[in-house]
Design a protein around this motif. Structure first.
Motif, PDB file in Angstrom:
ATOM      1  N   TYR A   1       0.834  -1.204   0.000  1.00 51.44           N
ATOM      2  CA  TYR A   1       0.000   0.000   0.000  1.00 51.44           C
ATOM      3  C   TYR A   1       0.869   1.254   0.000  1.00 51.44           C
ATOM      4  O   TYR A   1       0.649   2.194  -0.793  1.00 51.44           O
ATOM      5  N   PHE A   2       1.887   1.287   0.873  1.00 54.33           N
ATOM      6  CA  PHE A   2       2.755   2.466   0.957  1.00 54.33           C
ATOM      7  C   PHE A   2       3.563   2.648  -0.328  1.00 54.33           C
ATOM      8  O   PHE A   2       3.816   3.772  -0.762  1.00 54.33           O
ATOM      9  N   GLU A   3       3.978   1.525  -0.939  1.00 52.15           N
ATOM     10  CA  GLU A   3       4.718   1.611  -2.193  1.00 52.15           C
ATOM     11  C   GLU A   3       3.845   2.202  -3.296  1.00 52.15           C
ATOM     12  O   GLU A   3       4.305   3.036  -4.099  1.00 52.15           O
ATOM     13  N   LYS A   4       2.582   1.776  -3.294  1.00 45.97           N
ATOM     14  CA  LYS A   4       1.644   2.304  -4.284  1.00 45.97           C
ATOM     15  C   LYS A   4       1.428   3.796  -4.071  1.00 45.97           C
ATOM     16  O   LYS A   4       1.430   4.603  -5.030  1.00 45.97           O
ATOM     17  N   LYS A   5       1.243   4.191  -2.811  1.00 47.86           N
ATOM     18  CA  LYS A   5       1.054   5.605  -2.510  1.00 47.86           C
ATOM     19  C   LYS A   5       2.295   6.413  -2.838  1.00 47.86           C
ATOM     20  O   LYS A   5       2.221   7.563  -3.312  1.00 47.86           O
ATOM     21  N   LYS A   6       3.439   5.805  -2.608  1.00 45.76           N
ATOM     22  CA  LYS A   6       4.701   6.478  -2.914  1.00 45.76           C
ATOM     23  C   LYS A   6       4.810   6.767  -4.411  1.00 45.76           C
ATOM     24  O   LYS A   6       5.214   7.861  -4.822  1.00 45.76           O
ATOM     25  N   LYS A   7       4.421   5.773  -5.225  1.00 45.37           N
ATOM     26  CA  LYS A   7       4.447   5.950  -6.677  1.00 45.37           C
ATOM     27  C   LYS A   7       3.473   7.032  -7.114  1.00 45.37           C
ATOM     28  O   LYS A   7       3.784   7.855  -7.987  1.00 45.37           O
ATOM     29  N   GLU A   8       2.260   7.004  -6.491  1.00 48.76           N
ATOM     30  CA  GLU A   8       1.269   8.020  -6.848  1.00 48.76           C
ATOM     31  C   GLU A   8       1.769   9.421  -6.507  1.00 48.76           C
ATOM     32  O   GLU A   8       1.626  10.355  -7.293  1.00 48.76           O
ATOM     33  N   ILE A   9       2.357   9.548  -5.325  1.00 50.21           N
ATOM     34  CA  ILE A   9       2.890  10.842  -4.929  1.00 50.21           C
ATOM     35  C   ILE A   9       4.004  11.286  -5.852  1.00 50.21           C
ATOM     36  O   ILE A   9       4.104  12.460  -6.257  1.00 50.21           O
ATOM     37  N   CYS A  10       4.845  10.315  -6.211  1.00 46.58           N
ATOM     38  CA  CYS A  10       5.970  10.620  -7.090  1.00 46.58           C
ATOM     39  C   CYS A  10       5.479  11.072  -8.468  1.00 46.58           C
ATOM     40  O   CYS A  10       6.000  12.014  -9.051  1.00 46.58           O
ATOM     41  N   GLU A  11       4.442  10.366  -8.981  1.00 45.18           N
ATOM     42  CA  GLU A  11       3.903  10.729 -10.293  1.00 45.18           C
ATOM     43  C   GLU A  11       3.322  12.137 -10.282  1.00 45.18           C
ATOM     44  O   GLU A  11       3.537  12.933 -11.197  1.00 45.18           O
TER      45      GLU A  11
END
Length: 246
Positions: free
Chosen positions: A221-231
């Motif tokens: 979940y955190f990895e997914k959120k990290k990617k979203e934030i990064c994008e």
């Protein structure tokens, strides 16, 4: 006398599920024959006919393979199952509702003319081949496992096994299995404890695995959120980078 004989026959039916009818019990149960002959021998012994008592006892040994000294004191509803090789010494005392299996020895450890054989209290069960030695007491309701060698007093309502005999269970309610006279199996109990412990360990492992699964899902979940934030962050900064190049 007839009342005692009838009681003995009822005891045989209660103790041995293989007993089919009264005629079979009367004619084919050496344990009963040994007890009946012992009563005659004991009566003679108490009335001073020592030699005649020993002769009756010797005849009983020849007939049944069970040796009971005429001086031994035996209570009511005493039953010897199978019986071959049973030896009961002169000063032995046996209470009511006692069950012995083949090869049991109630022996002495002294050459002095005194109390030198065991005292077995009511409702005791002694397994095949067990040897109980000395002027010790086997408490009421106790059970001695097959092949045990007992040289120390046995507490009431306890189970003793091994060589030398050791107590593996006690403080249970006095209870006797009149149908089978079965002994508790300490090894089966130990196996049961191991299985229970294994179940507890499996439950703990499942909980740990479930926690690991939760951690994995949280990481995902955190990895997914990290990617979203990064994008999002990268898209916002792209116009600035283009202006810098121009």
């Amino acid at each position: 006398m007839w009342a005692r004989i009838k009681e003995d026959i009822r005891t045989a039916f209660a103790r041995d599920p293989a007993a089919r009818n009264t005629f079979e019990v009367l004619t084919s149960y050496p344990g009963l024959h040994a007890v009946w002959l012992h009563r005659i021998a004991h009566f003679l012994w108490q009335h001073g006919e020592k030699t005649l008592a020993r002769l009756v006892s010797h005849f009983g040994r020849f007939l049944t393979g069970i040796e009971i000294h005429p001086g031994a004191k035996i209570g009511r509803r005493f039953f010897i199952d199978h019986g071959m090789g049973v030896v009961i010494g002169e000063t032995a005392e046996i209470g009511d509702d006692v069950l012995l299996y083949q090869g049991v020895v109630l022996g002495g450890t002294s050459l002095e003319k005194k109390k030198r054989h065991p005292t077995v209290r009511n409702q005791v069960v002694i397994g095949a081949g067990a040897i109980v030695l000395g002027a010790i007491e086997v408490g009421q309701g106790a059970r001695i496992g097959a092949g045990s060698v007992v040289i120390k007093p046995v507490p009431p309502n306890s189970t003793v096994v091994g060589i030398p005999g050791r107590v593996v269970g006690e403080k249970r309610e006095p209870k006797i299995d009149l149908d089978h006279g079965r002994l508790p199996d300490p090894f089966a109990r130990a196996l049961q404890l191991i299985m229970e412990e294994q179940e507890r360990l499996e439950e703990r492992i499942k909980k740990i695995e479930s926690m690991e699964g939760l951690h994995a899902r949280l990481d995902e979940y955190f990895e997914k959120k990290k990617k979203e934030i990064c994008e999002v962050f990268c898209l916002e900064n792209e116009p600035e980078k283009k202006n810098e190049k121009q």
